[in-house]
Design a protein around this motif. Structure first.
Motif, short mmCIF file in Angstrom:
data_model
loop_
_atom_site.label_atom_id
_atom_site.label_comp_id
_atom_site.label_asym_id
_atom_site.label_seq_id
_atom_site.Cartn_x
_atom_site.Cartn_y
_atom_site.Cartn_z
N GLU A 52 0.77 -1.23 0.28
CA GLU A 52 -0.06 -0.11 0.57
C GLU A 52 0.67 1.50 -0.18
N ALA A 257 -9.24 -7.63 1.76
CA ALA A 257 -9.94 -6.34 1.87
C ALA A 257 -9.92 -5.82 0.76
N ALA B 196 -6.34 -0.47 -0.70
CA ALA B 196 -7.39 -1.21 -0.16
C ALA B 196 -7.64 -1.52 1.39
N THR B 197 -6.93 -1.60 2.02
CA THR B 197 -7.08 -1.83 3.49
C THR B 197 -8.05 -0.48 3.81
N GLN B 199 -9.53 1.29 2.25
CA GLN B 199 -11.23 0.88 0.88
C GLN B 199 -11.72 0.15 1.88
N ALA B 200 -11.30 -0.94 2.52
CA ALA B 200 -12.13 -1.94 3.15
C ALA B 200 -13.07 -1.05 4.31
#
Lengths: 333, 344
Positions: A52, A257, B196-197, B199-200
Motif C-alpha cells: 500500500e 480487503a 485496499a485495506t 477502502q475496506a
C-alpha cells in the motif's frame, strides 16, 4: 545447479534524512523507506511487488535501478555489483534495466513528438536510429505509422502508456521495472496493457518486476509475488499461492480487503484498525505488530521475525509460523 | 433479500427520467449524459458503474444541482420525493443540498478547504441547516466525528485537512455528508483514491451508516467488485447512456449487454487461469456528434448491420432488467466465472 539470478538484492536499505521541528529545535530524523529487503529474480521471470502507499515499493524500485544509492546492502545485476557504481560506470548497466512509469502525463515530454520521444534513448546510448526503427517499436506495442507525428496530449492514456513501453523497448533491456503501469487506466485499458506486457515478456524473454498496489493485477501477471509493509518484505512466494492462500496476517488482511465481485455474498473481512505507522519511527520487532490481529505477545514487539517456509519456495516473516523451518534471507557467497 | 422483485409499489425517492446534460463547446455540444432513466427507492443502495468519461459524475452533479458551467440540463425530469428539481430555484436546491441530499467526493483533499480546521468545516453545515446553538454545534461535531470511527475527535476537529491521512479525510467527508441526516447520499468513487485495506474500512463504515439511518445511496464507481459488495441493483453507463440495469447478481452471472460482459471479463482479480485478459479494443467515442446507431458498436464484437443503423432502445427483459442492445435476448453472453446466484 540453479541459474544465476539476473537481479539479486541483499539486505538493501534506503533511508532518507528528514528535517523536523522549527529553526530553534531542528533535528534530523531518519525515514526508513526500505529497511532490509532481500530477493533474487531469475532471467525471464515476472516478479511482483505489492504494497500500500508508504510501504516503500516505489523507493525499492528506484533503488534497484540505482536512482537512489542504498544506505546498506548489495545490489547485483547479472553478477555485477552495482551498489557503489558511479554514473559513468552505470551507463551501460542502465541500458539493460529500464523503468515504466505510472503517470504517463508527466513521464513523457509534452513538447516532443512520439518520434522524438522514441529517438531519445537511441541517441543517449548510441544505438542505430531512424524512422524505420521508430515504426518498428510502435508496432511492437500495437501502435503504428499514424502515431509518429503526434504529441503526448493527442494520445489517450492507454496509448501514452504504450509509448512509455516502446521507449523502454528501444534499448532492448533485459530487466524492466514497471511501477504501477496500469493503475491510472480504466479497467478495459488496463487489460490491454497487461496483455501487451505479457506477450512482450514471452516473445522477448524479458524479466519484469511489476510493482502495484492491486494484488489482483500482480497475482494475475506474476510468477512470484512479494508483499511489502513499512519498508520490509513480509511474505513472498508463487503468485497464485500468495494471492489465494496467504500465510502472513498482513497479506491475509490485504486480500480479504479486496471486494470479491461475488454479489450476494457478504464476506467477513479482516478489518485492520488504524493506519500504517510512520516510517520515521517504525515499530520495533515485526513492523505489523501494532495492527496485527494474531499478535503473539512481547516477541512480536521485540524481535524481527525470520522467514518461515510456506510452500513452493515461498516464505512469510511472522512469529506465529514458528513451527516451520527457517529460510535463509540472502545467499551468502 | 435478493429474491424480492426490483420494482416496489411505493413511489421512488429519486426518479430521473430522460435526463440530458450537455456541455456546449466550440466543437459542438458534448452529450455527456444523453437521456438516462434512474430510480432510487428510500433506503436503497444502488450502483452506477462506468469508465472515465461515461457521464456518471455529471449525472450525479445534475441531480444535486452542482453542474459546473457551461454544462446544463437540457431535457428530462429529476423528481426527488415527487417534486421535479429542474423547476426549483437555485436557492431552493441549495437548501436541499446538505440537508436532504448529500455528496461524498472522490478526492477528499480537494473537497475540504485547506485553511480551516476540520471542526469548523463540519460545523458549517450544521450552522446552515439547523437551529443548533454554537455550543450544541461543537458537541454535535465531536459526536459526528466519533460516529464515523475517528479515534480522537477533539484532536481531529482542531486539525487541518493536510494533517490527516486519506482515509481520515474521507471519514470527515462522510461525517459532513450525514450530519443533517439526508435521505439520499451520492458517493462518487469514495474509495478510489484509497489503499485496499483503507477502502475496506470506508466501505464497511458507509454500509453500516446507511443501513442504520436508512439512507438511500447512489454509489458511483468504476469498480464492479465494489458495487457487487455494496449494492443490490446496478446501472451500467457507457458514453452517456445507461446500457444495462439489473440486480447485481444477475448482471454478474448473465450480463445482457456486450459492454457489461466485456467489463466483467477484463478484471484480473476474477481470473482463474493464465489466459489473456479480455480487452475492449478501441476507445470511448467522442460525444460531440455521436454516429447514428449503437454507441458501443465500434468496439462491439457482436455488432450486426442493424447496430449501425438504429440506436437500440432500453428493452425490458423481465424482472426489471433492462438492456440497450439489439441482440440482448439472443446473445448468451458470458459473465464472471465465480459469480454465484441464479441465472436470469
Amino acid at each position: 545447479m540453479t541459474p544465476r539470478p539476473l537481479l539479486a538484492v541483499e539486505r538493501v536499505a534506503t533511508h532518507f534524512p528528514v528535517k523536523r521541528g522549527g529553526w530553534l529545535r531542528r533535528r534530523v530524523e531518519t525515514l526508513k523507506a526500505v529497511d532490509g529487503v532481500s530477493f533474487a529474480i531469475l532471467p525471464g521471470e515476472t516478479f511482483g511487488i505489492v504494497g500500500e502507499s508508504g510501504s516503500g515499493k516505489s523507493t525499492l524500485a528506484r533503488t534497484i535501478l540505482r536512482v537512489y544509492r542504498p544506505t546498506a546492502g548489495r545490489i547485483r545485476f547479472d553478477g555485477l555489483d552495482i551498489t557503489e557504481l558511479d554514473e559513468t560506470a552505470l551507463g551501460p548497466v542502465r541500458r539493460n534495466m529500464q523503468m515504466v512509469f505510472q503517470d504517463t502525463k508527466s513521464s513523457l515530454n509534452p513538447r516532443l513528438r512520439v518520434e522524438q520521444i522514441l529517438d531519445e534513448p537511441l541517441v543517449t546510448h548510441g544505438l542505430p536510429r531512424g524512422r524505420r526503427r521508430v515504426v518498428e517499436l510502435l508496432e511492437m506495442v500495437g501502435l503504428g505509422d499514424s502515431h509518429v507525428e503526434r504529441y503526448p496530449h493527442q494520445l489517450s492514456g492507454g496509448q501514452r502508456q504504450r509509448i512509455g513501453i516502446a521507449r523502454v523497448l528501444a534499448l532492448n533491456p533485459r530487466l524492466i521495472v514497471a511501477d504501477e503501469p496500469v493503475s491510472a487506466l480504466d479497467v478495459s485499458i488496463q487489460a490491454q496493457i497487461l496483455n501487451l506486457l505479457k506477450s512482450l515478456q514471452s516473445r522477448l524473454g524479458l524479466t519484469i518486476v511489476l510493482i502495484a498496489h492491486d494484488i489482483g493485477v500482480v497475482g494475475y501477471f506474476c510468477q512470484r509475488v512479494a508483499v511489502m509493509y513499512l519498508g520490509r518484505m513480509v511474505e513472498a512466494g508463487p503468485g497464485r499461492h500468495v494471492t489465494r492462500s496467504p500465510s502472513h496476517p498482513y497479506t491475509q488482511a490485504l486480500i480479504s480487503a479486496i471486494p470479491k465481485a461475488e454479489p450476494g455474498v457478504r464476506r467477513s473481512r479482516i478489518l485492520l484498525t488504524g493506519e500504517i505507522p510512520s516510517p520515521i519511527n517504525p515499530p520495533t520487532g515485526c513492523p505489523f505488530h501494532t495492527r496485527c490481529p494474531v499478535k503473539l505477545g512481547a516477541i512480536c514487539e521485540r524481535e524481527r521475525p525470520p522467514r518461515y517456509r510456506t510452500v513452493d519456495g515461498g516464505w512469510a516473516a511472522c512469529h506465529a509460523l514458528n513451527d516451520r523451518p527457517v529460510v535463509a534471507e540472502a545467499q551468502e557467497e | 433479500m435478493l429474491s424480492t422483485p426490483i420494482s416496489t409499489a411505493s413511489e421512488p425517492l429519486l426518479d430521473v427520467r430522460g435526463l440530458k446534460t450537455w456541455i456546449p463547446t466550440r466543437r459542438g455540444e458534448v452529450r455527456a449524459v444523453d437521456g438516462i432513466d434512474l430510480r432510487v427507492h428510500a433506503g436503497e443502495v444502488i450502483g452506477l458503474v462506468g469508465e472515465s468519461g461515461c457521464g456518471k459524475t455529471l449525472a450525479a452533479y445534475s441531480v444535486l444541482g452542482l453542474l459546473p458551467p457551461p454544462a446544463r440540463v437540457i431535457a428530462g425530469e429529476i423528481r426527488f420525493r415527487g417534486d421535479d428539481l429542474c423547476r426549483r430555484s437555485a436557492e431552493e436546491r441549495r437548501r436541499l443540498r446538505g440537508s436532504a441530499m448529500a455528496m461524498i467526493f472522490q478526492e477528499p483533499l480537494s473537497a475540504l478547504n485547506p485553511v480551516f480546521p476540520i471542526g469548523s468545516q463540519v460545523g458549517d453545515i450544521l450552522r446552515r441547516h439547523s437551529t443548533l446553538s454554537a455550543r450544541q454545534v461543537k458537541v454535535r461535531v465531536l459526536e459526528l466525528l466519533d460516529h464515523v470511527g475517528i479515534a480522537s475527535p477533539g484532536h481531529v476537529a482542531r486539525a487541518y485537512p493536510f494533517q490527516l491521512s486519506g482515509g481520515m479525510r474521507q471519514r470527515v467527508l462522510i461525517a459532513m455528508a450525514i450530519s443533517c441526516s439526508p435521505q439520499l447520499l451520492i458517493a462518487d468513487e469514495p474509495t478510489t483514491a484509497l489503499d485496499a485495506t483503507v477502502q475496506a474500512q470506508i466501505l464497511d463504515l458507509l454500509q453500516r451508516l446507511v443501513e442504520q439511518a436508512g439512507i438511500a445511496m447512489i454509489l458511483i464507481s468504476h469498480d464492479l467488485a465494489v458495487v457487487a459488495e455494496m449494492c443490490r441493483r446496478v446501472y451500467v453507463m457507457y458514453a452517456g447512456r445507461i446500457v444495462e440495469h439489473s440486480e447485481v447478481a444477475a448482471v454478474f452471472a448473465r450480463p445482457r449487454h456486450p459492454y457489461t460482459s466485456a467489463l466483467l471479463r477484463c478484471m484480473p482479480a476474477l481470473k482463474q487461469d493464465d489466459s489473456p485478459l479480455e480487452t475492449i479494443e478501441g476507445v470511448v467515442p467522442a460525444l460531440t456528434e455521436p454516429e447514428p446507431g449503437c454507441r458501443f458498436r465500434p468496439r462491439c464484437r457482436y455488432a450486426v448491420t442493424l447496430c449501425s443503423d438504429q440506436d437500440p432502445a432500453a428493452t425490458e427483459l423481465g424482472g426489471g432488467r433492462l438492456a440497450a442492445c439489439h441482440r440482448a435476448t439472443e446473445l448468451g453472453l458470458p459473465g464472471t466465472p465465480t459469480a454465484v446466484g441464479a441465472d436470469a
